[in-house]
Each structure stands twice: as C-alpha cells, then as structure tokens.
Design a protein around this motif. Structure first.
Motif, PDB file in Angstrom:
ATOM      1  N   ARG A   1      -4.634   3.358  -3.657  1.00 17.03           N
ATOM      2  CA  ARG A   1      -6.095   3.319  -3.592  1.00 17.03           C
ATOM      3  C   ARG A   1      -6.547   3.194  -2.154  1.00 17.03           C
ATOM      4  O   ARG A   1      -5.785   2.766  -1.282  1.00 17.03           O
ATOM      5  CB  ARG A   1      -6.639   2.165  -4.437  1.00 17.03           C
ATOM      6  CG  ARG A   1      -5.936   0.834  -4.236  1.00 17.03           C
ATOM      7  CD  ARG A   1      -6.358  -0.197  -5.266  1.00 17.03           C
ATOM      8  NE  ARG A   1      -5.875   0.116  -6.611  1.00 17.03           N
ATOM      9  CZ  ARG A   1      -6.319  -0.479  -7.722  1.00 17.03           C
ATOM     10  NH1 ARG A   1      -7.256  -1.400  -7.645  1.00 17.03           N
ATOM     11  NH2 ARG A   1      -5.834  -0.163  -8.897  1.00 17.03           N
ATOM     12  N   LEU A   2      -7.795   3.578  -1.916  1.00 16.19           N
ATOM     13  CA  LEU A   2      -8.317   3.618  -0.561  1.00 16.19           C
ATOM     14  C   LEU A   2      -9.048   2.348  -0.178  1.00 16.19           C
ATOM     15  O   LEU A   2      -9.104   1.979   0.985  1.00 16.19           O
ATOM     16  CB  LEU A   2      -9.261   4.819  -0.405  1.00 16.19           C
ATOM     17  CG  LEU A   2      -9.734   5.153   1.003  1.00 16.19           C
ATOM     18  CD1 LEU A   2      -8.568   5.647   1.848  1.00 16.19           C
ATOM     19  CD2 LEU A   2     -10.830   6.218   0.943  1.00 16.19           C
ATOM     20  N   LYS A   3      -9.606   1.658  -1.187  1.00 18.77           N
ATOM     21  CA  LYS A   3     -10.378   0.441  -0.890  1.00 18.77           C
ATOM     22  C   LYS A   3     -10.392  -0.456  -2.099  1.00 18.77           C
ATOM     23  O   LYS A   3      -9.955  -0.064  -3.177  1.00 18.77           O
ATOM     24  CB  LYS A   3     -11.800   0.794  -0.453  1.00 18.77           C
ATOM     25  CG  LYS A   3     -12.593   1.586  -1.467  1.00 18.77           C
ATOM     26  CD  LYS A   3     -13.914   2.034  -0.885  1.00 18.77           C
ATOM     27  CE  LYS A   3     -14.697   2.881  -1.891  1.00 18.77           C
ATOM     28  NZ  LYS A   3     -15.973   3.368  -1.367  1.00 18.77           N
TER      29      LYS A   3
ATOM     30  N   GLU B   1     -10.690   8.479  -4.855  1.00 22.52           N
ATOM     31  CA  GLU B   1     -10.177   7.668  -3.748  1.00 22.52           C
ATOM     32  C   GLU B   1      -8.692   7.935  -3.517  1.00 22.52           C
ATOM     33  O   GLU B   1      -8.220   7.879  -2.374  1.00 22.52           O
ATOM     34  CB  GLU B   1     -10.408   6.189  -4.027  1.00 22.52           C
ATOM     35  CG  GLU B   1     -11.864   5.772  -3.998  1.00 22.52           C
ATOM     36  CD  GLU B   1     -12.035   4.274  -4.148  1.00 22.52           C
ATOM     37  OE1 GLU B   1     -11.044   3.538  -3.937  1.00 22.52           O
ATOM     38  OE2 GLU B   1     -13.147   3.848  -4.480  1.00 22.52           O
TER      39      GLU B   1
ATOM     40  N   SER C   1       0.858  -1.180   0.000  1.00 18.45           N
ATOM     41  CA  SER C   1       0.000   0.000   0.000  1.00 18.45           C
ATOM     42  C   SER C   1       0.896   1.232   0.000  1.00 18.45           C
ATOM     43  O   SER C   1       2.080   1.155   0.349  1.00 18.45           O
ATOM     44  CB  SER C   1      -0.904   0.021   1.232  1.00 18.45           C
ATOM     45  OG  SER C   1      -0.133   0.289   2.401  1.00 18.45           O
TER      46      SER C   1
ATOM     47  N   GLU D   1     -14.531   6.841   7.274  1.00 16.33           N
ATOM     48  CA  GLU D   1     -13.805   5.768   7.936  1.00 16.33           C
ATOM     49  C   GLU D   1     -12.778   5.151   6.992  1.00 16.33           C
ATOM     50  O   GLU D   1     -13.059   4.921   5.812  1.00 16.33           O
ATOM     51  CB  GLU D   1     -14.769   4.692   8.427  1.00 16.33           C
ATOM     52  CG  GLU D   1     -15.620   5.122   9.605  1.00 16.33           C
ATOM     53  CD  GLU D   1     -14.782   5.484  10.816  1.00 16.33           C
ATOM     54  OE1 GLU D   1     -13.768   4.794  11.063  1.00 16.33           O
ATOM     55  OE2 GLU D   1     -15.127   6.455  11.512  1.00 16.33           O
ATOM     56  N   VAL D   2     -11.606   4.914   7.504  1.00 17.76           N
ATOM     57  CA  VAL D   2     -10.521   4.353   6.697  1.00 17.76           C
ATOM     58  C   VAL D   2      -9.985   3.119   7.416  1.00 17.76           C
ATOM     59  O   VAL D   2      -9.392   3.227   8.493  1.00 17.76           O
ATOM     60  CB  VAL D   2      -9.385   5.373   6.498  1.00 17.76           C
ATOM     61  CG1 VAL D   2      -8.218   4.740   5.739  1.00 17.76           C
ATOM     62  CG2 VAL D   2      -9.898   6.608   5.759  1.00 17.76           C
ATOM     63  N   THR D   3     -10.235   1.958   6.851  1.00 16.91           N
ATOM     64  CA  THR D   3      -9.596   0.752   7.364  1.00 16.91           C
ATOM     65  C   THR D   3      -8.211   0.662   6.733  1.00 16.91           C
ATOM     66  O   THR D   3      -7.815   1.546   5.977  1.00 16.91           O
ATOM     67  CB  THR D   3     -10.429  -0.492   7.019  1.00 16.91           C
ATOM     68  OG1 THR D   3     -10.631  -0.541   5.592  1.00 16.91           O
ATOM     69  CG2 THR D   3     -11.810  -0.422   7.673  1.00 16.91           C
TER      70      THR D   3
ATOM     71  N   PRO E   1      -5.725   0.520   4.248  1.00 17.12           N
ATOM     72  CA  PRO E   1      -5.869   0.560   2.789  1.00 17.12           C
ATOM     73  C   PRO E   1      -5.212  -0.653   2.138  1.00 17.12           C
ATOM     74  O   PRO E   1      -4.205  -1.184   2.624  1.00 17.12           O
ATOM     75  CB  PRO E   1      -5.169   1.854   2.395  1.00 17.12           C
ATOM     76  CG  PRO E   1      -5.211   2.699   3.628  1.00 17.12           C
ATOM     77  CD  PRO E   1      -5.063   1.722   4.764  1.00 17.12           C
ATOM     78  N   PRO E   2      -5.752  -1.117   1.012  1.00 18.64           N
ATOM     79  CA  PRO E   2      -5.185  -2.270   0.313  1.00 18.64           C
ATOM     80  C   PRO E   2      -3.894  -1.895  -0.399  1.00 18.64           C
ATOM     81  O   PRO E   2      -3.466  -0.736  -0.389  1.00 18.64           O
ATOM     82  CB  PRO E   2      -6.285  -2.631  -0.687  1.00 18.64           C
ATOM     83  CG  PRO E   2      -6.918  -1.299  -1.001  1.00 18.64           C
ATOM     84  CD  PRO E   2      -6.893  -0.544   0.296  1.00 18.64           C
TER      85      PRO E   2
ATOM     86  N   GLN F   1      -8.453  11.022  -1.498  1.00 22.85           N
ATOM     87  CA  GLN F   1      -8.899  10.698  -0.140  1.00 22.85           C
ATOM     88  C   GLN F   1      -7.802   9.967   0.625  1.00 22.85           C
ATOM     89  O   GLN F   1      -7.571  10.237   1.818  1.00 22.85           O
ATOM     90  CB  GLN F   1     -10.163   9.843  -0.201  1.00 22.85           C
ATOM     91  CG  GLN F   1     -11.405  10.593  -0.667  1.00 22.85           C
ATOM     92  CD  GLN F   1     -12.583   9.677  -0.954  1.00 22.85           C
ATOM     93  OE1 GLN F   1     -12.414   8.459  -1.130  1.00 22.85           O
ATOM     94  NE2 GLN F   1     -13.775  10.244  -1.009  1.00 22.85           N
ATOM     95  N   LEU F   2      -7.111   9.056  -0.053  1.00 26.63           N
ATOM     96  CA  LEU F   2      -6.017   8.331   0.595  1.00 26.63           C
ATOM     97  C   LEU F   2      -4.895   9.280   0.993  1.00 26.63           C
ATOM     98  O   LEU F   2      -4.361   9.191   2.103  1.00 26.63           O
ATOM     99  CB  LEU F   2      -5.480   7.246  -0.342  1.00 26.63           C
ATOM    100  CG  LEU F   2      -4.235   6.493   0.161  1.00 26.63           C
ATOM    101  CD1 LEU F   2      -4.513   5.780   1.475  1.00 26.63           C
ATOM    102  CD2 LEU F   2      -3.731   5.509  -0.891  1.00 26.63           C
TER     103      LEU F   2
END
Length: 340
Positions: free
Chosen positions: A338-340, A292, A122, A329-331, A333-334, A295-296
């Motif tokens: 990218r954010l998701k 995204e 990531s 909410e942000v878990t 990131p992969p 956002q990241l």
C-alpha cells in the motif's frame, strides 16, 4: 523465469501468511462498482480489489464463502494453491482470457498485502527498492462529439497533469491541433489490440497524431497502421501479459491486473530493466486500495513515466478541486502492499 525476476520473487516467496478468515466490501463510485477482498490474520487485514466491470460479477463473487483460503502458508505456497481451486464458483466468466487474470490478481494482491503486514515490511523494504514521486496522467475519451473542453477544464485546476486520451475516428485534424496547443498530451491510446471492429477511417487520425503530437506515445496501434509508425513512438498495453510478449517493443504499459500474477509481473519488471524497455503503469478502473497499489508499483519501478494511475476522482465526469497534483508525492510507504 528470468533470473533477475526470480531473485525479486524469492525475496517475497518465503513470507509467512496466516489467514484466519475473509470477507468482502462493495465499493461504488458513480456508475462503477468494485469489490474488496479482505483477508484477516494475526490482527491484520490484507486488501485486494476485484475490478470486473459487471455488477453481476461482484454479486457472484460476494456469494462465494467457501474458497479454501484459510490456513497457515508461505506466500509462495498460497500463490501456488490458487491454481488448484475454482476462483469463479463454477460459472465460466465472460471474456475469460481477460477475466481470469483479474480474479487471480485479486487473491494475489490481498495475500501479498497481508504477508507484508504480518512481516512488518513495506513492499519497497522487502524488494530493496526506494519509492519516488509518481508522474501520473489523467485518462479519458473526448466524447461522441470530440471536444478539448474536458482537457482544458482539468488543466485550469491541475496544470502539471498530463493526459492519456482514447483516440476515435471522429477526431479531426483541427481537434488534434487544439490538443497539441495544450502541450499536455502524453499518450494517445488507439485501443487497436482488443479485436474490436473499427467504424470509421482512422488513417487521418494516425497521420495527424504522428505529425502534430510528436512527443506523445501511440499506444496499441491497429496492426494495419503499426508498421508505418516509428518504433520509438509505439507502446503496447493489451498484448503484454508475460515478459516473452515484449519482443522488440521499446515501451510498455504495465498493468498488474492484466498480467494477473506476481511472478510474471516481477519478471516483466526485471526484463525491462535489463533490456532498457521503457515502462509506465496503468490502472483498470480501481476505486479503492488497488489504485494505491498500482501507484506504489509505479513509485518503485517507473516513477517518471506517463503513468495512468491518477487518483480515482480524476475520472469523475467533471473535474473537482483539491486533488493531488503530479508528480504524486510519496513519503516512506507504510508496511504492506500500500502507498499510505
């Protein structure tokens, strides 16, 4: 390049990047269109998004099938090579000073995404940073006959979402009092650094915003009014493309597509962190993965600012239910950019 920015860039520069082919996908949302660039390699697909405003620009981009992108590179080799070929297919873009960074960021963001995917990393892992929940605002104008109705309608659905509003000479003191009553205005954007002709008297608007919205940032004030504003209230967006543009500014809106290249973006982040410059992020009408991506970046570098990175459906003419609330909410990131 600032040493801190160079250190961040060095963590990405040597990533291997294998591009086997590329193609495009058109995205449409309302009257807006963008184009995805998809770089393919080693079973992965890196994504960038062209945000040029005119449909003709996207038609011309998608007709370009011979860009010299295919090959085995390191990320820095690929980024350096971008300056050696014509990214516009021989057609000089309108408003080139704005357009060229947009197009360059299309290639750089897709390449960064693919290089990270191929490395199994990531962006946060690669830079040694942790993503945090992102405070975001909804950005729009109040119409030719300005009204607070749109703000109120959105607050009914999303009471935690603040607003970045485009000021106009038609704003009355009464309107600004109504805006103040919502308690939700985070930034007022005067768009005074684009060289656009002003029709009407902005002086009463500046005066009322300064008095009645004391917590709101004043973004890109016109030069004629900037000297009379408290420096801590002022933020700049349009003039910021390099760290050297920041000067004594205390707050900036960081827009990766306006900056246009990864080196300069990381140098701006490093400069701001080293000198205590407040940052928030901004989008440029992205419809797909590029939203995204900004956002990241906000989650990694300035999660608590009034980030103008709301999910794209917030930009529909009428608010709809079921959208994420702020903070986003942000878990973890992969892999990839990218954010998701």
């Amino acid at each position: 390049m600032d040493r801190r920015g160079q250190l961040m860039f060095d963590r990405l520069a040597g990533l291997p990047l294998d591009i086997e082919s590329y193609d495009y996908v058109r995205l449409t949302g309302g009257e807006r269109s963008t184009t995805l660039l998809r770089l393919h390699g080693r079973g992965h697909r890196g994504l960038g998004e062209d945000i040029m405003p005119a449909v003709e620009d996207h038609d011309a981009l998608e007709a370009q099938t011979e860009f010299p992108l295919v090959g085995s590179w390191t990320l820095v080799e690929f980024l350096d090579a971008l300056g050696s070929f014509d990214q516009w297919g021989g057609v000089e873009p309108e408003f080139a000073d704005f357009a060229r960074p947009f197009r360059n960021w299309l290639f750089e963001s897709a390449a960064l995404d693919l290089a990270l995917l191929q490395a199994g990393l990531s962006l946060g892992d690669a830079l040694g940073r942790t993503a945090r929940p992102v405070t975001f605002v909804n950005s729009f104008g109040l119409g030719e006959t300005p009204s607070v109705d749109g703000v109120r309608a959105r607050l009914e659905l999303y009471p935690s979402v603040g607003f970045k509003l485009d000021a106009a000479p038609a704003w009355s003191r009464g309107l600004i009092e109504e805006l103040a009553g919502t308690g939700a205005v985070r930034t007022v954007d005067f768009k005074g650094r684009y060289g656009l002709e002003v029709e009407g008297d902005f002086a009463p608007v500046y005066e009322a915003v300064l008095e009645l919205l004391p917590e709101a940032r004043i973004e890109d004030p016109h030069e004629a009014f900037a000297a009379g504003l408290p420096l801590e209230r002022v933020a700049y967006d349009a003039p910021i493309k390099r760290a050297s543009d920041i000067g004594a500014t205390q707050t900036i809106n960081v827009k990766p597509s306006r900056i246009g290249d990864l080196r300069s973006l990381l140098e701006i982040y490093a400069h701001c962190e080293a000198h205590g410059v407040v940052m928030y992020g901004g989008g440029m009408g992205e419809l797909g993965p590029a939203r995204e991506q900004v956002q990241l970046l906000a989650a990694l570098f300035h999660p608590d600012g009034p980030n103008d990175v709301a999910p794209p459906p917030f930009n529909l003419p009428e608010p709809i239910s079921g959208l994420p609330t702020s903070p986003l909410e942000v878990t973890a990131p992969p892999i990839g950019f990218r954010l998701k």
